[in-house]
Write a protein that holds these residues in place. Structure first.
Motif, PDB file in Angstrom:
ATOM      1  N   TYR A 134     -66.750 -44.190  35.848  1.00 16.77           N
ATOM      2  CA  TYR A 134     -67.345 -44.729  34.625  1.00 16.77           C
ATOM      3  C   TYR A 134     -67.630 -43.618  33.613  1.00 16.77           C
ATOM      4  CZ  TYR A 134     -70.624 -47.158  31.562  1.00 16.77           C
ATOM      5  OH  TYR A 134     -71.250 -47.703  30.466  1.00 16.77           O
ATOM      6  N   LYS A 135     -67.358 -43.932  32.341  1.00 13.23           N
ATOM      7  CA  LYS A 135     -67.608 -42.988  31.243  1.00 13.23           C
ATOM      8  C   LYS A 135     -68.530 -43.638  30.216  1.00 13.23           C
ATOM      9  CE  LYS A 135     -62.925 -41.010  31.504  1.00 13.23           C
ATOM     10  NZ  LYS A 135     -61.701 -40.668  30.724  1.00 13.23           N
ATOM     11  N   ILE A 136     -69.241 -42.814  29.472  1.00 17.56           N
ATOM     12  CA  ILE A 136     -70.015 -43.331  28.347  1.00 17.56           C
ATOM     13  C   ILE A 136     -69.045 -44.055  27.425  1.00 17.56           C
ATOM     14  CG2 ILE A 136     -71.418 -42.726  26.349  1.00 17.56           C
ATOM     15  CD1 ILE A 136     -72.815 -42.424  29.047  1.00 17.56           C
ATOM     16  N   PRO A 137     -69.356 -45.311  27.030  1.00 12.73           N
ATOM     17  CA  PRO A 137     -68.398 -46.097  26.239  1.00 12.73           C
ATOM     18  C   PRO A 137     -67.989 -45.417  24.940  1.00 12.73           C
ATOM     19  CG  PRO A 137     -70.164 -47.493  27.062  1.00 12.73           C
ATOM     20  CD  PRO A 137     -70.563 -46.089  27.379  1.00 12.73           C
ATOM     21  N   ILE A 138     -66.765 -45.709  24.521  1.00 14.67           N
ATOM     22  CA  ILE A 138     -66.286 -45.266  23.212  1.00 14.67           C
ATOM     23  C   ILE A 138     -67.174 -45.891  22.147  1.00 14.67           C
ATOM     24  CG2 ILE A 138     -64.330 -45.413  21.592  1.00 14.67           C
ATOM     25  CD1 ILE A 138     -62.495 -45.410  24.101  1.00 14.67           C
ATOM     26  N   ARG A 139     -67.494 -45.127  21.122  1.00  9.10           N
ATOM     27  CA  ARG A 139     -68.473 -45.569  20.136  1.00  9.10           C
ATOM     28  C   ARG A 139     -67.837 -46.428  19.045  1.00  9.10           C
ATOM     29  NH1 ARG A 139     -72.726 -45.348  23.198  1.00  9.10           N
ATOM     30  NH2 ARG A 139     -73.315 -43.271  23.885  1.00  9.10           N
ATOM     31  N   TRP A 140     -68.672 -47.326  18.533  1.00  9.09           N
ATOM     32  CA  TRP A 140     -68.291 -48.150  17.394  1.00  9.09           C
ATOM     33  C   TRP A 140     -68.139 -47.253  16.154  1.00  9.09           C
ATOM     34  CZ3 TRP A 140     -66.998 -53.190  16.928  1.00  9.09           C
ATOM     35  CH2 TRP A 140     -66.970 -53.738  15.644  1.00  9.09           C
ATOM     36  N   ALA A 142     -64.705 -47.289  16.579  1.00  5.63           N
ATOM     37  CA  ALA A 142     -63.453 -47.085  17.320  1.00  5.63           C
ATOM     38  C   ALA A 142     -63.361 -48.035  18.508  1.00  5.63           C
ATOM     39  CB  ALA A 142     -63.356 -45.638  17.787  1.00  5.63           C
ATOM     40  N   SER A 143     -64.512 -48.419  19.077  1.00  6.18           N
ATOM     41  CA  SER A 143     -64.507 -49.268  20.266  1.00  6.18           C
ATOM     42  C   SER A 143     -63.958 -50.662  19.996  1.00  6.18           C
ATOM     43  CB  SER A 143     -65.934 -49.383  20.818  1.00  6.18           C
ATOM     44  OG  SER A 143     -66.793 -50.005  19.882  1.00  6.18           O
ATOM     45  N   ARG A 144     -63.923 -51.089  18.750  1.00  5.02           N
ATOM     46  CA  ARG A 144     -63.340 -52.403  18.455  1.00  5.02           C
ATOM     47  C   ARG A 144     -61.906 -52.483  18.949  1.00  5.02           C
ATOM     48  NH1 ARG A 144     -61.322 -54.341  12.578  1.00  5.02           N
ATOM     49  NH2 ARG A 144     -59.595 -53.037  13.328  1.00  5.02           N
ATOM     50  N   ASP A 145     -61.208 -51.362  18.918  1.00  7.83           N
ATOM     51  CA  ASP A 145     -59.776 -51.347  19.211  1.00  7.83           C
ATOM     52  C   ASP A 145     -59.411 -50.717  20.542  1.00  7.83           C
ATOM     53  OD1 ASP A 145     -59.338 -52.488  16.668  1.00  7.83           O
ATOM     54  OD2 ASP A 145     -59.352 -50.503  15.735  1.00  7.83           O
ATOM     55  N   GLU A 146     -60.369 -50.047  21.222  1.00  6.08           N
ATOM     56  CA  GLU A 146     -60.038 -49.429  22.505  1.00  6.08           C
ATOM     57  C   GLU A 146     -61.288 -49.188  23.331  1.00  6.08           C
ATOM     58  OE1 GLU A 146     -58.071 -45.763  21.601  1.00  6.08           O
ATOM     59  OE2 GLU A 146     -59.921 -44.733  21.015  1.00  6.08           O
ATOM     60  N   VAL A 147     -61.134 -49.312  24.668  1.00  8.78           N
ATOM     61  CA  VAL A 147     -62.213 -49.017  25.606  1.00  8.78           C
ATOM     62  C   VAL A 147     -61.633 -48.232  26.775  1.00  8.78           C
ATOM     63  CG1 VAL A 147     -63.451 -51.133  24.972  1.00  8.78           C
ATOM     64  CG2 VAL A 147     -61.917 -51.152  26.964  1.00  8.78           C
ATOM     65  N   TRP A 148     -62.522 -47.604  27.546  1.00  6.02           N
ATOM     66  CA  TRP A 148     -62.077 -46.896  28.749  1.00  6.02           C
ATOM     67  C   TRP A 148     -61.707 -47.899  29.843  1.00  6.02           C
ATOM     68  CZ3 TRP A 148     -60.882 -42.237  27.632  1.00  6.02           C
ATOM     69  CH2 TRP A 148     -61.668 -41.440  26.804  1.00  6.02           C
ATOM     70  N   LYS A 149     -60.543 -47.738  30.412  1.00 11.60           N
ATOM     71  CA  LYS A 149     -60.106 -48.631  31.486  1.00 11.60           C
ATOM     72  C   LYS A 149     -61.005 -48.501  32.708  1.00 11.60           C
ATOM     73  CE  LYS A 149     -56.301 -47.717  33.779  1.00 11.60           C
ATOM     74  NZ  LYS A 149     -54.871 -47.528  34.115  1.00 11.60           N
ATOM     75  N   ALA A 150     -61.518 -47.311  32.982  1.00  8.60           N
ATOM     76  CA  ALA A 150     -62.371 -47.103  34.152  1.00  8.60           C
ATOM     77  C   ALA A 150     -63.659 -47.922  34.073  1.00  8.60           C
ATOM     78  CB  ALA A 150     -62.703 -45.619  34.298  1.00  8.60           C
ATOM     79  N   ASN A 151     -64.115 -48.212  32.863  1.00 10.38           N
ATOM     80  CA  ASN A 151     -65.373 -48.950  32.711  1.00 10.38           C
ATOM     81  C   ASN A 151     -65.219 -50.428  33.048  1.00 10.38           C
ATOM     82  OD1 ASN A 151     -66.234 -46.499  31.820  1.00 10.38           O
ATOM     83  ND2 ASN A 151     -66.990 -47.193  29.840  1.00 10.38           N
ATOM     84  N   ILE A 152     -64.031 -50.969  32.782  1.00  9.26           N
ATOM     85  CA  ILE A 152     -63.717 -52.357  33.156  1.00  9.26           C
ATOM     86  C   ILE A 152     -62.319 -52.343  33.764  1.00  9.26           C
ATOM     87  CG2 ILE A 152     -63.684 -54.758  32.377  1.00  9.26           C
ATOM     88  CD1 ILE A 152     -65.157 -53.942  29.906  1.00  9.26           C
ATOM     89  N   PRO A 153     -62.223 -51.985  35.024  1.00  9.97           N
ATOM     90  CA  PRO A 153     -60.899 -51.790  35.639  1.00  9.97           C
ATOM     91  C   PRO A 153     -60.202 -53.094  35.988  1.00  9.97           C
ATOM     92  CG  PRO A 153     -62.614 -51.378  37.258  1.00  9.97           C
ATOM     93  CD  PRO A 153     -63.324 -51.661  35.962  1.00  9.97           C
ATOM     94  N   HIS A 154     -59.973 -53.916  34.954  1.00  6.46           N
ATOM     95  CA  HIS A 154     -59.291 -55.193  35.151  1.00  6.46           C
ATOM     96  C   HIS A 154     -58.175 -55.307  34.114  1.00  6.46           C
ATOM     97  CE1 HIS A 154     -62.364 -56.606  37.955  1.00  6.46           C
ATOM     98  NE2 HIS A 154     -63.250 -56.107  37.119  1.00  6.46           N
ATOM     99  N   THR A 155     -56.964 -55.390  34.574  1.00 12.86           N
ATOM    100  CA  THR A 155     -55.829 -55.444  33.644  1.00 12.86           C
ATOM    101  C   THR A 155     -55.060 -56.754  33.738  1.00 12.86           C
ATOM    102  OG1 THR A 155     -54.429 -54.353  35.300  1.00 12.86           O
ATOM    103  CG2 THR A 155     -55.569 -52.941  33.706  1.00 12.86           C
ATOM    104  N   HIS A 156     -55.628 -57.713  34.477  1.00 14.60           N
ATOM    105  CA  HIS A 156     -54.939 -58.983  34.674  1.00 14.60           C
ATOM    106  C   HIS A 156     -54.638 -59.672  33.348  1.00 14.60           C
ATOM    107  CE1 HIS A 156     -53.862 -62.892  36.339  1.00 14.60           C
ATOM    108  NE2 HIS A 156     -54.812 -63.451  35.608  1.00 14.60           N
ATOM    109  N   LEU A 157     -55.608 -59.661  32.428  1.00 11.12           N
ATOM    110  CA  LEU A 157     -55.415 -60.336  31.151  1.00 11.12           C
ATOM    111  C   LEU A 157     -54.302 -59.702  30.330  1.00 11.12           C
ATOM    112  CD1 LEU A 157     -59.014 -61.171  29.860  1.00 11.12           C
ATOM    113  CD2 LEU A 157     -57.208 -62.776  30.453  1.00 11.12           C
TER     114      LEU A 157
END
Length: 610
Positions: A134-140, A142-157
């Motif tokens: 887990y990493k400190i989330p990317i800040r707004w 910029a976060s609207r368009d990208e997030v760390w995969k490790a923070n929500i490790p779900h790629t099914h969608l």
């Protein structure tokens, strides 16, 4: 014979002594375990959510623990850490709990997606850990368009919705192109198209500030709500914790207002007349079920003249089944007095009436009926939906609308519904002024540790009239205003100010994923729940679940309550930075208060392995 009798007596005494010693040691062990493993209040191992497993990983040094207990019997040495498998635990939306308790729910009515909280014996009393890496989330922003995969490790969608541009996996990040089920080419273009359909000036959906609050039902990853924000429109993006795994968690990680919820059997936890527009883009909802009860719930929530934007095959497909559904839906909405505004391609927009006049002109016995006069349309906590139309108040009917001024003026203007809760305009204005001063003082306390854009998702856990959120309007944040169940009527004032929020009982867990808020504000909340007999420790553990690492809590309460809470900061690992002050007494202070601000640490590997 005498010697044998004496020997027998001695043996019995030794046995009694040994039995007593064993019993004493057993009681000591039981006493220690009760402190060392507060998570053990669950009645059996099944309560962990995984049959035969234990969610608590942490162990303790007994000597250290006893030394701390001797110095301060109320201060816990530490609080156990849940098993890593619980890193996304939502206690009242835990499917495993439903199975274990063998609840008899109607799946066709989506009851299994509604709240079902664990009984006290099965309550989780451990700290929910972040996922590995887990990493400190990317800040707004910029976060609207990208997030760390490790923070929500779900790629099914990403695979399931690959043709709809919901999200794309890109190395160690997940990107959000802005697409949706009905707007593959981007939510921004779709929003302009809606404004054109409604013939709003400049193709702006905000319509001169008259559309501010939107309800997006079945929101996906909330890209529709994300692209409304630049228009000064705030959407409550709503979706259940269903097979589209973690969509709301993605939305909140992006910094977009969103919450878990479902149109099922209970009213949504929002007051009547809260939204200017409701949106459903291919949300797979059977609007005709149970005499149209779900559409009637939207009707309760829409303001006079409010719009319902709907896209679905029924709106454009020409096969017999879709035609049947379309005709039945149009018939129902006609009887509800909604007006078809425009139908274009795959989208249709209806409008709710401005007054009660149409309802009064319907033939006697027309369904759905008007709700009875004793029904409170603003009561929502655990209140079943009703298959009836909530008519307007006499004042709203007479004025042909909500009487609200456009945004942003409505943020500080006294709403017409103040009189319904017995608050005078002068009180409202004073409340706004006091909270502006209070928030300014909070930020002065925190200025040495707040980094630019480090706070985006904020929760006011006892929102009153929304003054705390209004005072943050000059900052690039959004606030989830939470009205406790004993103050639910005040939530409509928050919506009338152009803010958003929900009703909640803080004796239970909140309906959100872990690590979804950067700042939690709790004013007199702990005193309130303590008077209700709920556990302060339970609420602290729940706040820790909601709070992101590096996030802040601001607790304003009685000195005795603050003193008690302060003893838990080290055990909660909220001692990354701590400040405590005695604030100025003001008109909102019913008693002496203190302000405690603490920062949650980002756990390291050493903590996780304890």
């Amino acid at each position: 014979m005498k010697h044998k009798a004496e020997h027998s007596s001695t043996t019995k005494l030794v046995n009694y002594f040994l039995i007593g010693l064993i019993a004493f040691l057993g009681l000591v062990c039981l006493y220690l375990v009760s402190f060392l493993a507060p998570g053990s209040r669950r009645s059996d191992q099944e309560a962990s959510g995984f049959l035969g497993s234990d969610p608590v990983l942490q162990t303790h040094d007994v000597d250290d623990f006893l030394q701390v207990q001797d110095l301060n019997p109320e201060a816990p040495r530490s609080i156990p850490i849940c098993d890593l498998r619980f890193s996304e635990l939502i206690p009242c939306l835990d499917r495993n709990l439903i199975y274990q308790l063998k609840l008899k729910l109607n799946l066709s009515l989506m009851e299994h997606y509604e709240r079902h909280c664990p009984p006290p014996a099965r309550r989780y009393n451990c700290l929910v850990p972040p996922p590995s890496g887990y990493k400190i989330p990317i800040r707004w922003p910029a976060s609207r368009d990208e997030v760390w995969k490790a923070n929500i490790p779900h790629t099914h969608l990403a695979q399931e919705k690959s043709d709809q541009n919901w999200m794309v996996v890109n190395g160690d990040k997940i990107n959000f192109p802005g697409g949706g089920t009905h707007f593959h080419d981007g939510a921004d273009k779709y929003i302009i198209a809606l404004a054109k359909m409604l013939k709003f000036s400049g193709d702006k959906l905000h319509n001169g500030g008259n559309i501010r609050n939107v309800l997006d039902v079945g929101c996906g990853v909330a890209s529709f709500g994300a692209y409304l924000l630049p228009l000064n429109i705030i959407a409550m993006s709503l979706a259940p914790n269903d097979v589209h795994e973690n969509q709301i968690q993605f939305a909140l990680e992006r910094g977009i207002p969103a919450t878990l919820g479902v149109l099922a059997t209970k009213r949504l936890p929002y007051p009547s007349r809260s939204f200017e527009l409701a949106h459903c883009s291919r949300c797979r909802i059977d609007w005709l079920q149970r005499d149209g009860i779900l559409l009637l719930e939207l009707d309760r929530l829409l303001r006079p003249g409010g719009y319902f934007v709907y896209s679905s095959p029924e709106a454009y497909a020409h096969d017999l089944e879709n035609r049947r559904i379309w005709n039945a839906m149009c018939n129902l909405l006609r009887r509800m007095c909604w007006r078809l505004v425009v139908k274009q391609d795959q989208t249709v927009i209806w409008a709710k009436p401005l007054t009660n006049s149409c309802y009064l002109k319907r033939e006697r016995g027309t369904l759905p009926p008007l709700c009875s006069s004793d029904d409170d349309p603003d009561a929502t906590w655990n209140v079943s939906m009703k298959a009836c139309i909530s008519p307007y108040s006499k004042k709203m009917h007479r004025e042909k609308g909500s009487g609200l001024v456009p945004w942003p003026q409505r943020l500080s203007a006294a709403p017409p519904r103040l009189e319904e809760i017995g608050v005078r305009r002068e009180e409202f204005q004073e409340d706004t002024s006091i909270w502006h001063f209070r928030v300014t003082e909070y930020w002065k306390q925190m200025k040495s540790v707040i980094q630019k854009n480090s706070i985006r998702n904020v929760m006011d856990m006892n929102s009153n009239l929304g003054g705390f959120a209004a005072a943050l309007s000059d900052k690039d944040v959004w606030v989830m205003n939470v009205a406790p169940v004993n103050a639910f009527a005040r939530l409509k004032i928050i919506y009338d100010r152009g803010l958003i929020g929900t009703v909640h009982d803080w004796c239970e867990a909140f309906s959100t994923y872990p690590r979804t808020y950067d700042l939690l504000h709790a004013w007199t909340l702990f005193s309130d729940i303590d008077e209700r007999g709920c556990g302060i420790e339970d609420l602290l553990i729940e706040m820790d679940r909601i709070l992101r690492p590096d996030g802040f809590v601001i607790i304003r309460d009685k000195p005795s309550t603050i003193n008690y809470i302060r003893k838990f900061l080290t055990a909660l690992r909220w001692d990354g930075w701590v400040s405590e002050v005695e604030p100025r007494v003001d008109a909102l202070s019913s008693t002496e208060e203190r302000v405690l601000i603490a920062r949650k640490k980002l756990w390291d590997d050493g903590i996780m392995k304890m």
